[in-house]
Design a protein around this motif. Structure first.
Motif, PDB file in Angstrom:
ATOM      1  N   LEU A  85      -4.904   7.786   1.774  1.00 65.10           N
ATOM      2  CA  LEU A  85      -6.138   8.416   2.236  1.00 65.10           C
ATOM      3  C   LEU A  85      -7.107   7.311   2.644  1.00 65.10           C
ATOM      4  O   LEU A  85      -7.034   6.195   2.125  1.00 65.10           O
ATOM      5  N   TYR A  86      -8.002   7.627   3.587  1.00 67.14           N
ATOM      6  CA  TYR A  86      -8.855   6.603   4.172  1.00 67.14           C
ATOM      7  C   TYR A  86     -10.257   7.162   4.443  1.00 67.14           C
ATOM      8  O   TYR A  86     -10.404   8.285   4.927  1.00 67.14           O
ATOM      9  N   ILE A  87     -11.289   6.340   4.170  1.00 64.91           N
ATOM     10  CA  ILE A  87     -12.650   6.706   4.556  1.00 64.91           C
ATOM     11  C   ILE A  87     -12.740   6.717   6.088  1.00 64.91           C
ATOM     12  O   ILE A  87     -12.172   5.864   6.760  1.00 64.91           O
ATOM     13  N   ASP A  88     -13.472   7.671   6.625  1.00 65.52           N
ATOM     14  CA  ASP A  88     -13.669   7.756   8.063  1.00 65.52           C
ATOM     15  C   ASP A  88     -14.844   6.858   8.470  1.00 65.52           C
ATOM     16  O   ASP A  88     -15.954   7.318   8.731  1.00 65.52           O
ATOM     17  N   ASN A  89     -14.591   5.539   8.505  1.00 62.58           N
ATOM     18  CA  ASN A  89     -15.573   4.559   8.953  1.00 62.58           C
ATOM     19  C   ASN A  89     -14.802   3.398   9.582  1.00 62.58           C
ATOM     20  O   ASN A  89     -13.563   3.419   9.606  1.00 62.58           O
ATOM     21  N   PRO A  90     -15.467   2.371  10.149  1.00 60.36           N
ATOM     22  CA  PRO A  90     -14.727   1.326  10.860  1.00 60.36           C
ATOM     23  C   PRO A  90     -13.601   0.661  10.066  1.00 60.36           C
ATOM     24  O   PRO A  90     -12.475   0.577  10.558  1.00 60.36           O
ATOM     25  N   PRO A  91     -13.845   0.188   8.830  1.00 53.08           N
ATOM     26  CA  PRO A  91     -12.712  -0.404   8.116  1.00 53.08           C
ATOM     27  C   PRO A  91     -11.640   0.623   7.757  1.00 53.08           C
ATOM     28  O   PRO A  91     -10.450   0.316   7.761  1.00 53.08           O
ATOM     29  N   GLY A  92     -12.059   1.864   7.473  1.00 56.87           N
ATOM     30  CA  GLY A  92     -11.086   2.905   7.154  1.00 56.87           C
ATOM     31  C   GLY A  92     -10.174   3.217   8.324  1.00 56.87           C
ATOM     32  O   GLY A  92      -8.956   3.376   8.167  1.00 56.87           O
ATOM     33  N   THR A  93     -10.756   3.295   9.517  1.00 52.88           N
ATOM     34  CA  THR A  93      -9.933   3.571  10.695  1.00 52.88           C
ATOM     35  C   THR A  93      -9.044   2.375  11.023  1.00 52.88           C
ATOM     36  O   THR A  93      -7.930   2.548  11.541  1.00 52.88           O
ATOM     37  N   ALA A  94      -9.504   1.154  10.704  1.00 52.15           N
ATOM     38  CA  ALA A  94      -8.658  -0.028  10.912  1.00 52.15           C
ATOM     39  C   ALA A  94      -7.434   0.034  10.001  1.00 52.15           C
ATOM     40  O   ALA A  94      -6.304  -0.232  10.431  1.00 52.15           O
ATOM     41  N   PHE A  95      -7.661   0.411   8.747  1.00 49.88           N
ATOM     42  CA  PHE A  95      -6.547   0.512   7.805  1.00 49.88           C
ATOM     43  C   PHE A  95      -5.588   1.644   8.170  1.00 49.88           C
ATOM     44  O   PHE A  95      -4.395   1.568   7.896  1.00 49.88           O
ATOM     45  N   GLY A 155       2.939  -0.695   8.679  1.00 46.95           N
ATOM     46  CA  GLY A 155       3.550  -1.587   7.693  1.00 46.95           C
ATOM     47  C   GLY A 155       4.401  -0.843   6.690  1.00 46.95           C
ATOM     48  O   GLY A 155       5.465  -1.327   6.276  1.00 46.95           O
ATOM     49  N   ILE A 156       3.933   0.336   6.296  1.00 44.69           N
ATOM     50  CA  ILE A 156       4.698   1.155   5.353  1.00 44.69           C
ATOM     51  C   ILE A 156       6.045   1.545   5.948  1.00 44.69           C
ATOM     52  O   ILE A 156       7.099   1.417   5.310  1.00 44.69           O
ATOM     53  N   LYS A 157       6.018   1.990   7.176  1.00 47.12           N
ATOM     54  CA  LYS A 157       7.247   2.415   7.849  1.00 47.12           C
ATOM     55  C   LYS A 157       8.198   1.246   8.071  1.00 47.12           C
ATOM     56  O   LYS A 157       9.408   1.341   7.818  1.00 47.12           O
ATOM     57  N   GLN A 158       7.664   0.133   8.538  1.00 46.78           N
ATOM     58  CA  GLN A 158       8.491  -1.032   8.831  1.00 46.78           C
ATOM     59  C   GLN A 158       9.186  -1.571   7.582  1.00 46.78           C
ATOM     60  O   GLN A 158      10.313  -2.091   7.664  1.00 46.78           O
ATOM     61  N   ALA A 159       8.524  -1.455   6.436  1.00 43.22           N
ATOM     62  CA  ALA A 159       9.100  -1.964   5.184  1.00 43.22           C
ATOM     63  C   ALA A 159      10.059  -0.982   4.532  1.00 43.22           C
ATOM     64  O   ALA A 159      10.599  -1.272   3.459  1.00 43.22           O
ATOM     65  N   GLY A 160      10.277   0.171   5.157  1.00 44.05           N
ATOM     66  CA  GLY A 160      11.216   1.132   4.613  1.00 44.05           C
ATOM     67  C   GLY A 160      10.633   2.088   3.597  1.00 44.05           C
ATOM     68  O   GLY A 160      11.372   2.770   2.878  1.00 44.05           O
ATOM     69  N   PHE A 161       9.284   2.159   3.541  1.00 47.60           N
ATOM     70  CA  PHE A 161       8.615   3.115   2.665  1.00 47.60           C
ATOM     71  C   PHE A 161       8.257   4.368   3.473  1.00 47.60           C
ATOM     72  O   PHE A 161       8.193   4.322   4.711  1.00 47.60           O
ATOM     73  N   GLN A 162       8.000   5.460   2.788  1.00 50.23           N
ATOM     74  CA  GLN A 162       7.652   6.722   3.443  1.00 50.23           C
ATOM     75  C   GLN A 162       6.200   7.070   3.131  1.00 50.23           C
ATOM     76  O   GLN A 162       5.807   7.148   1.966  1.00 50.23           O
ATOM     77  N   GLU A 163       5.398   7.294   4.183  1.00 53.67           N
ATOM     78  CA  GLU A 163       3.986   7.623   3.972  1.00 53.67           C
ATOM     79  C   GLU A 163       3.756   9.129   3.968  1.00 53.67           C
ATOM     80  O   GLU A 163       4.244   9.849   4.832  1.00 53.67           O
ATOM     81  N   LEU A 164       3.010   9.574   2.977  1.00 53.49           N
ATOM     82  CA  LEU A 164       2.503  10.939   2.953  1.00 53.49           C
ATOM     83  C   LEU A 164       0.984  10.817   3.086  1.00 53.49           C
ATOM     84  O   LEU A 164       0.285  10.507   2.123  1.00 53.49           O
ATOM     85  N   SER A 165       0.486  11.008   4.292  1.00 51.24           N
ATOM     86  CA  SER A 165      -0.922  10.754   4.561  1.00 51.24           C
ATOM     87  C   SER A 165      -1.791  11.981   4.343  1.00 51.24           C
ATOM     88  O   SER A 165      -1.499  13.059   4.858  1.00 51.24           O
ATOM     89  N   ALA A 166      -2.875  11.778   3.576  1.00 47.34           N
ATOM     90  CA  ALA A 166      -3.889  12.818   3.421  1.00 47.34           C
ATOM     91  C   ALA A 166      -4.987  12.643   4.456  1.00 47.34           C
ATOM     92  O   ALA A 166      -5.971  13.382   4.451  1.00 47.34           O
ATOM     93  N   GLY A 167      -4.843  11.652   5.339  1.00 48.63           N
ATOM     94  CA  GLY A 167      -5.765  11.470   6.451  1.00 48.63           C
ATOM     95  C   GLY A 167      -7.090  10.838   6.072  1.00 48.63           C
ATOM     96  O   GLY A 167      -7.236  10.205   5.033  1.00 48.63           O
ATOM     97  N   LEU A 168      -8.078  11.041   6.962  1.00 48.40           N
ATOM     98  CA  LEU A 168      -9.419  10.487   6.790  1.00 48.40           C
ATOM     99  C   LEU A 168     -10.311  11.460   6.032  1.00 48.40           C
ATOM    100  O   LEU A 168     -10.145  12.671   6.124  1.00 48.40           O
TER     101      LEU A 168
END
Length: 439
Positions: free
Chosen positions: A198-208, A218-231
């Motif tokens: 999960l990420y804050i909806d602000n400049p650093p959050g959108t960068a992450f 990075g998560i995908k490339q390393a073979g991990f699976q992301e379950l994103s709750a979004g901003l």
């Protein structure tokens, strides 16, 4: 000015930065900001005016906790002026608080650039860096900023690593460096490789959250699976939906970008929902001891990016103090545990003063070129703009750390370096431990 070291009084004025910059024309700027036209190419004088802006109050105030303390030390260092090219300049400080408010940052931009006509502006807040940088670029005022991933500084202003900006410069690590450290920590232990984010909806959050350069890639490339709750919005105080999604998804790792107050709420709601995970590695949330202390015993094992610690093997280019000595001085004089922004709060002045010394400081182009040519070692490590593959950016060192219960009674928790893959010169202090092993 009657007080060279004044702090900004609260103001209710609001200026939209788009309006402020419309057309980037002098008349348009003056009209929008309600300021008279000024000639930025000022006559030479014996006084250097250095503007500074940061989040001394508001939701991001923990990032600025050491700033007033650092300012007093810089003022003492410069009390007799700054000698440059055989000439001694008095130094005038213009300290501004943007109150963690993007709208307030636009007001501060006009004050520092148009009214105060600073020779150099130092920026220690991501939301302030954008409007101040835009107006300073339009008016030809060199600026130097830090404490936001460089992607969150560059991309919202519609620039690219090969293009840069006319007068704006930035030093910090990137969101991609955080990803490398996060993944490096996770790869050192056994998990199901499911990561809830999960990420804050602000400049650093959108960068992450950027699909390519941020955590998802990075998560995908390393073979991990992301379950994103979004901003989520910065004022959010209910994370029950995110907790439910992570619990139902069976994630072993929780990551993303939040502030400490967000994580305290989320982690309490996780306990109420019976959600347990093996690793919590969240950018920004665990930077400060106060956030860990607010979690009580449930703060043990939280992991984070590490900007700076007393263990970093660097010295101040101004005072010669080591990282350990600077942290010890903070703890002795304030009675508080050291905090990561101390290093960057100090290094910002190191870089700014070095640029002034390497220039004709009253010539905006000379000062701009001096920043572009900087290659110095600071309390946070090398700050090297010269030859950087990212124009106007100096990428700094980063490592990965985990908060563990302190062995001494001095503090409840201590931050230990557990991953140094991107900065092997930073000594590793421990191995990452799963939360289940610490229970």
């Amino acid at each position: 000015m009657t007080d060279q070291h004044r702090l900004l009084n609260t103001s209710t004025t609001r200026i939209n930065r788009r309006t402020l910059l419309k057309g980037a024309g002098a008349a348009g700027v003056a009209s929008a900001a309600n300021f008279p036209l000024v000639n930025v190419a000022r006559a030479a004088s014996n006084t250097l005016k250095i503007g500074w802006v940061g989040c001394l109050s508001g939701v991001r105030a923990p990032f600025a906790e050491p700033d007033s303390w650092v300012h007093e030390r810089i003022k003492a260092y410069l009390k007799d002026g700054l000698k440059i090219g055989g000439k001694n300049y008095a130094v005038e400080f213009v300290i501004k608080d943007n109150q963690s408010d993007p709208n307030r940052s636009s007001v501060v931009a006009s004050e520092l650039v148009l009214r105060e006509k600073c020779d150099l502006i130092l920026i220690e807040d991501g939301d302030a860096a954008i409007p101040v940088g835009e107006l300073a670029d339009a008016r030809g005022i060199p600026t130097l900023s830090t404490m936001v991933p460089w992607q969150g500084w560059m991309f919202p202003r519609k620039s690219t690593p090969d293009k840069g900006f006319p007068y704006s410069f930035h030093f910090f690590w990137g969101a991609d460096d955080v990803v490398k450290n996060f993944v490096g920590m996770w790869q050192s232990v056994e998990t199901n490789k499911k990561v809830g984010t999960l990420y804050i909806d602000n400049p650093p959050g959108t960068a992450f959250s950027d699909a390519k350069l941020g955590l998802p890639g990075g998560i995908k490339q390393a073979g991990f699976q992301e379950l994103s709750a979004g901003l989520f919005q910065i004022a959010t105080d209910d994370f029950s939906n995110q907790v439910s999604a992570f619990k139902n998804g069976g994630v072993d790792i929780v990551s993303g970008f939040t502030y400490g107050n967000h994580w305290v709420t989320l982690w309490n709601q996780a306990a109420q929902a019976g959600f347990k995970t093996q690793i919590c590695t969240v950018a920004a949330a665990f930077l400060f001891p106060s956030a860990l202390n607010a979690l009580g015993d449930r703060g043990d094992g939280m992991s984070t990016e590490v900007w700076w610690t007393p263990a970093y093997p660097f010295k101040s280019s101004l005072t010669g103090q080591t990282a350990a000595e600077l942290a010890a001085e903070w703890e002795k004089t304030t009675g508080k545990q050291w905090t990561q922004p101390i290093g960057y709060a100090h290094a910002l002045w190191e870089a700014g003063i070095a640029a002034l010394r390497n220039s004709d400081p009253k010539d905006k182009n000379s000062l701009r070129d001096a920043i572009a040519g900087l290659d110095i070692e600071t309390i946070v490590g090398p700050v090297k703009f010269k030859g950087s593959p990212i124009k106007n950016v100096a990428v700094t060192s980063l490592s990965g750390g985990q908060w563990r219960k302190a062995k001494s009674g001095k503090s409840k928790y201590e931050l230990l370096i557990v991953h140094n893959g991107t900065a092997p010169f930073i000594p590793k202090q421990a191995e990452l431990a799963l939360l289940s092993k610490l229970a």
